[in-house]
Scaffold this motif. Structure first.
Motif, PDB file in Angstrom:
ATOM      1  N   PRO A   1      -2.665  -6.566  -6.551  1.00  8.42           N
ATOM      2  CA  PRO A   1      -2.917  -5.316  -7.079  1.00  8.42           C
ATOM      3  C   PRO A   1      -2.020  -4.594  -5.732  1.00  8.42           C
ATOM      4  N   SER A   2      -2.021  -5.623  -4.421  1.00  9.47           N
ATOM      5  CA  SER A   2      -1.727  -4.996  -2.977  1.00  9.47           C
ATOM      6  C   SER A   2       0.040  -4.999  -3.591  1.00  9.47           C
ATOM      7  N   GLU A   3       0.840  -5.672  -4.270  1.00  9.86           N
ATOM      8  CA  GLU A   3       2.275  -5.345  -4.614  1.00  9.86           C
ATOM      9  C   GLU A   3       2.876  -4.701  -5.007  1.00  9.86           C
ATOM     10  N   VAL A   4       1.489  -4.598  -6.485  1.00  9.00           N
ATOM     11  CA  VAL A   4       1.667  -3.042  -7.177  1.00  9.00           C
ATOM     12  C   VAL A   4       1.549  -1.723  -6.165  1.00  9.00           C
ATOM     13  N   LYS A   5       0.962  -1.741  -5.536  1.00 11.72           N
ATOM     14  CA  LYS A   5       0.569  -0.480  -5.146  1.00 11.72           C
ATOM     15  C   LYS A   5       1.925   0.047  -3.583  1.00 11.72           C
ATOM     16  N   ALA A   6       1.606  -1.369  -2.900  1.00  9.83           N
ATOM     17  CA  ALA A   6       3.191  -1.561  -2.305  1.00  9.83           C
ATOM     18  C   ALA A   6       4.894  -1.098  -2.651  1.00  9.83           C
ATOM     19  N   ALA A   7       5.175  -1.921  -3.817  1.00  8.61           N
ATOM     20  CA  ALA A   7       6.376  -1.335  -5.169  1.00  8.61           C
ATOM     21  C   ALA A   7       6.276   0.119  -5.282  1.00  8.61           C
ATOM     22  N   VAL A   8       4.871   0.899  -5.392  1.00  5.90           N
ATOM     23  CA  VAL A   8       4.687   2.084  -6.080  1.00  5.90           C
ATOM     24  C   VAL A   8       4.823   3.530  -5.247  1.00  5.90           C
ATOM     25  N   THR A   9       4.419   2.890  -3.906  1.00  3.04           N
ATOM     26  CA  THR A   9       4.077   4.138  -2.965  1.00  3.04           C
ATOM     27  C   THR A   9       3.810   4.050  -1.949  1.00  3.04           C
ATOM     28  N   GLY A  10       4.572   2.675  -1.670  1.00  8.51           N
ATOM     29  CA  GLY A  10       5.127   2.119  -0.467  1.00  8.51           C
ATOM     30  C   GLY A  10       4.462   1.037   0.564  1.00  8.51           C
ATOM     31  N   HIS A  11       2.787   1.419   0.507  1.00  9.96           N
ATOM     32  CA  HIS A  11       1.416   0.797   1.031  1.00  9.96           C
ATOM     33  C   HIS A  11       0.362   0.143   0.085  1.00  9.96           C
ATOM     34  N   GLY A  12       0.193  -1.237   0.305  1.00  7.61           N
ATOM     35  CA  GLY A  12      -0.319  -1.919   0.182  1.00  7.61           C
ATOM     36  C   GLY A  12      -1.541  -1.447  -0.571  1.00  7.61           C
ATOM     37  N   GLY A  13      -2.040  -0.986   0.375  1.00 10.91           N
ATOM     38  CA  GLY A  13      -3.893  -0.607   0.301  1.00 10.91           C
ATOM     39  C   GLY A  13      -3.773   1.612  -0.336  1.00 10.91           C
ATOM     40  N   ALA A  14      -2.456   1.047  -0.935  1.00 13.56           N
ATOM     41  CA  ALA A  14      -2.774   3.178  -1.690  1.00 13.56           C
ATOM     42  C   ALA A  14      -3.729   2.560  -2.881  1.00 13.56           C
ATOM     43  N   ASP A  15      -4.714   4.044  -2.798  1.00 11.80           N
ATOM     44  CA  ASP A  15      -5.720   4.181  -3.403  1.00 11.80           C
ATOM     45  C   ASP A  15      -5.391   4.548  -4.779  1.00 11.80           C
ATOM     46  N   LYS A  16      -6.014   4.405  -6.099  1.00  8.03           N
ATOM     47  CA  LYS A  16      -5.519   4.844  -7.250  1.00  8.03           C
ATOM     48  C   LYS A  16      -5.298   6.736  -7.882  1.00  8.03           C
TER      49      LYS A  16
END
Length: 189
Positions: free
Chosen positions: A105-120
């Motif tokens: 999940p953190s890889e996906v969030k980082a790829a899409v938002t630039g931050h691995g801790g992004a919320d939904k």
């Protein structure tokens, strides 16, 4: 590259298809959420998910399937169901010789938002923006499936370069070991 993104789950399993082009261009082809009723027997729920995944693979012909890796969840029962759903989809892909990649999940969030801790909410907003969608995909499982496919499209070139570098390093190590052995044999004479 055509990527099938999967946000696995027993109750709601997000499935998407994205086409990746030159650079970071991506285009959504399809997205849906497979739902199974909790009162249904576990094996039947998994069968419904596997059947839906196989239908998607047959209809959209992905080159790779990107599945969210179950990393950690507080609820063991939820984690088990998520892992089982991801497993039947990976099996369906393997039966068709389609490579399967897992992303945390953190890889996906980082790829899409630039931050691995992004919320939904942030992930959904960025998926909507990246794909140029008129409306945010709903429910969140649909947005997460699209995010997984986008993540893989953007990370695949790096993954391929890393694998090539590792293979080259392994060849060099073997050659060095062989030369060393030949030198030892020559010294022993």
């Amino acid at each position: 590259m055509r990527v099938m993104g999967v946000d696995p789950g027993l109750t709601r399993c997000g499935i998407s298809m994205v086409e990746g082009g030159a650079g970071r261009t991506v285009r959504a082809i399809a997205v849906d959420v497979v739902r199974t009723p909790p009162e249904l027997d576990l094996a039947q729920r998994l069968l419904r998910i596997a059947d839906a995944a196989e239908d998607w693979m047959r209809a959209h012909r992905p080159e790779v399937v990107a599945i969210e890796r179950v990393f950690a969840q507080h609820n063991v029962r939820t984690a088990m169901g998520t892992a089982q759903a991801g497993g039947v989809i990976a099996l369906a892909a393997a039966r068709r010789d389609i490579p399967v990649m897992f992303h945390t999940p953190s890889e996906v969030k980082a790829a899409v938002t630039g931050h691995g801790g992004a919320d939904k909410k942030q992930v959904t907003a960025m998926v909507t923006r990246i794909l140029g969608l008129a409306e945010p995909p709903k429910p969140a499982d649909a947005a997460d499936a699209l995010a997984l496919a986008i993540c893989h499209c953007w990370r695949a070139p790096l993954i391929e370069r890393m694998a090539a570098a590792e293979a080259q390093a392994e060849r060099a190590r073997r050659q060095y070991t062989q030369r060393l052995e030949q030198q030892r044999k020559a010294v022993r004479g």
